[in-house]
Design a protein around this motif. Sequence first.
Motif, mmCIF file in Angstrom:
data_model
loop_
_atom_site.group_PDB
_atom_site.id
_atom_site.type_symbol
_atom_site.label_atom_id
_atom_site.label_comp_id
_atom_site.label_asym_id
_atom_site.label_seq_id
_atom_site.Cartn_x
_atom_site.Cartn_y
_atom_site.Cartn_z
ATOM 1 N N HIS A 161 0.830 -1.197 0.000
ATOM 2 C CA HIS A 161 0.000 0.000 0.000
ATOM 3 C C HIS A 161 0.870 1.254 0.000
ATOM 4 C CE1 HIS A 161 -2.819 3.069 1.596
ATOM 5 N NE2 HIS A 161 -3.698 2.407 0.868
ATOM 6 N N LYS A 162 1.901 1.284 0.798
ATOM 7 C CA LYS A 162 2.800 2.444 0.848
ATOM 8 C C LYS A 162 3.580 2.578 -0.459
ATOM 9 C CE LYS A 162 6.337 4.713 3.642
ATOM 10 N NZ LYS A 162 5.536 5.943 3.798
ATOM 11 N N LEU A 163 3.955 1.449 -1.031
ATOM 12 C CA LEU A 163 4.720 1.467 -2.272
ATOM 13 C C LEU A 163 3.920 2.093 -3.405
ATOM 14 C CD1 LEU A 163 7.408 0.470 -3.585
ATOM 15 C CD2 LEU A 163 6.174 -1.607 -4.214
ATOM 16 N N ILE A 164 2.642 1.718 -3.556
ATOM 17 C CA ILE A 164 1.861 2.190 -4.695
ATOM 18 C C ILE A 164 1.123 3.494 -4.411
ATOM 19 C CG2 ILE A 164 1.600 -0.134 -5.632
ATOM 20 C CD1 ILE A 164 -1.189 -0.270 -4.483
ATOM 21 N N ARG A 165 0.879 3.813 -3.147
ATOM 22 C CA ARG A 165 0.141 5.029 -2.825
ATOM 23 C C ARG A 165 1.026 6.212 -2.499
ATOM 24 N NH1 ARG A 165 -4.906 5.712 -4.224
ATOM 25 N NH2 ARG A 165 -5.089 7.233 -2.535
ATOM 26 N N SER A 166 2.252 5.956 -2.099
ATOM 27 C CA SER A 166 3.132 7.040 -1.682
ATOM 28 C C SER A 166 4.403 7.109 -2.511
ATOM 29 C CB SER A 166 3.477 6.886 -0.195
ATOM 30 O OG SER A 166 4.373 7.899 0.208
ATOM 31 N N ILE A 167 5.156 6.022 -2.527
ATOM 32 C CA ILE A 167 6.452 6.031 -3.210
ATOM 33 C C ILE A 167 6.293 6.146 -4.718
ATOM 34 C CG2 ILE A 167 8.552 4.695 -3.629
ATOM 35 C CD1 ILE A 167 8.167 3.505 -0.832
ATOM 36 N N CYS A 168 5.342 5.422 -5.291
ATOM 37 C CA CYS A 168 5.147 5.440 -6.740
ATOM 38 C C CYS A 168 4.866 6.850 -7.265
ATOM 39 C CB CYS A 168 4.044 4.464 -7.144
ATOM 40 S SG CYS A 168 3.712 4.425 -8.922
ATOM 41 N N PRO A 169 3.896 7.596 -6.708
ATOM 42 C CA PRO A 169 3.666 8.948 -7.231
ATOM 43 C C PRO A 169 4.850 9.884 -7.030
ATOM 44 C CG PRO A 169 2.264 8.501 -5.325
ATOM 45 C CD PRO A 169 2.858 7.206 -5.730
ATOM 46 N N GLN A 170 5.560 9.739 -5.907
ATOM 47 C CA GLN A 170 6.753 10.569 -5.697
ATOM 48 C C GLN A 170 7.793 10.291 -6.766
ATOM 49 O OE1 GLN A 170 8.267 10.471 -1.561
ATOM 50 N NE2 GLN A 170 6.326 9.477 -1.073
ATOM 51 N N PHE A 171 8.029 9.024 -7.019
ATOM 52 C CA PHE A 171 9.041 8.653 -8.004
ATOM 53 C C PHE A 171 8.620 9.083 -9.408
ATOM 54 C CE2 PHE A 171 11.248 5.493 -10.737
ATOM 55 C CZ PHE A 171 12.545 5.860 -10.419
ATOM 56 N N THR A 172 7.327 8.945 -9.724
ATOM 57 C CA THR A 172 6.821 9.338 -11.033
ATOM 58 C C THR A 172 7.007 10.831 -11.273
ATOM 59 O OG1 THR A 172 5.174 7.569 -10.942
ATOM 60 C CG2 THR A 172 4.799 9.337 -12.541
ATOM 61 N N TRP A 173 6.659 11.625 -10.281
ATOM 62 C CA TRP A 173 6.834 13.073 -10.413
ATOM 63 C C TRP A 173 8.311 13.427 -10.585
ATOM 64 C CZ3 TRP A 173 4.520 17.015 -12.036
ATOM 65 C CH2 TRP A 173 4.939 18.309 -11.712
ATOM 66 N N GLY A 174 9.177 12.723 -9.886
ATOM 67 C CA GLY A 174 10.616 12.960 -10.029
ATOM 68 C C GLY A 174 11.107 12.607 -11.427
ATOM 69 N N LEU A 175 10.575 11.519 -12.009
ATOM 70 C CA LEU A 175 10.945 11.144 -13.375
ATOM 71 C C LEU A 175 10.527 12.226 -14.370
ATOM 72 C CD1 LEU A 175 10.079 7.344 -13.774
ATOM 73 C CD2 LEU A 175 12.335 8.386 -13.733
ATOM 74 N N LEU A 176 9.308 12.729 -14.208
ATOM 75 C CA LEU A 176 8.828 13.766 -15.113
ATOM 76 C C LEU A 176 9.680 15.021 -15.018
ATOM 77 C CD1 LEU A 176 4.972 13.430 -14.564
ATOM 78 C CD2 LEU A 176 6.261 12.769 -16.596
#
Length: 338
Positions: A175-190
């Motif tokens: 839950h933490k991986l897909i709800r918190s870390i994933c969006p943070q990492f995605t925004w960083g990639l963009l």
Amino acid sequence: MLLLPLAFLSALRGGDSVEVQEHVLFHVIQISSFANRSWVQNLGSGWLGELQTHGWDSAQGTIIFLHSWSRGNFSNQQLTNLELLFRFYFSGITQEIQEYSSQLQFEYPFILQADVGCELYSGATLKSFFQVAYQGSDFLSLQNMSWVPAPEGENKARRICDTINQYDGIKETVHKLIRSICPQFTWGLLDAGKKYFQRQERPEAWLSSRSIYGSSLLLLVCHVSGFYPKSIWVMWMRGEQEQLNTQQGDILPNADGTWYLHVTLDVEARDAVGLACWVRHSSLGGQDLILPWGHHPSMKLILLAVLLALMLPIALALWFKKHWRRQWLSLENPALSL
């Protein structure tokens, strides 16, 4: 069953959502092939939309960064923590499945697939997912904080969900991986790949054709390649009138990250004159690229050019032979030169 360590996540940045201006998808795809109880192959890849950004080195247990900006804005320590998490996951899930394969009623050989990620929308809304497939069919997924069997999974998936739902640590970690870390990492990639995604690559276009066997129809093909971004408009036109029977193929990726497309049109050979392929793309600055049919070399012209290319050396050789013969004769008999 496998308990994923929450300690690996504690060093990663917190937060539940990210503000974005458009729909963005980042997901990780896992394909695990189990040949028997002693052999398994785990493949992993990360995708930002339709662009692959990451791979997984199963031998070394390390993330492969496919672009200079694929690290996003995560620190080396955060990336190391993620790497350890994935390494622990692949190792643990392999061991658990091989040990309990008979109880899980998995018959060798079989393939497990997982699709894990998040979709970001404007207004800071977020959709996250963790879906698992068995032998290519939906098997189970994480819904809120519970594993739910897919209808295709039947009793086998239901029994597995009943078992892994007892392990709160796994659910909390995922839950933490897909709800918190994933969006943070995605925004960083963009953010890190901003220049890459904002670039403009002009399309190149060319025409080809072939006769349709057994008919008087001609298949006209307009090829468009090397463009970026992906959005493009290509149409066969007569004047400014769209030819509605234009058929568009799939937009396919080139090796350099640009795109390729072809559109076709079936037309009576006698009606091909006056047609043109029109291309509109953001890189063209509002100027359509127009390729009129018939303004490219015909087969007759191509054959003529080939014949001229072959005949020219022969003609030159004959001229030189005649020229040097006359020069030689004039030296032997000066009277001939008078």
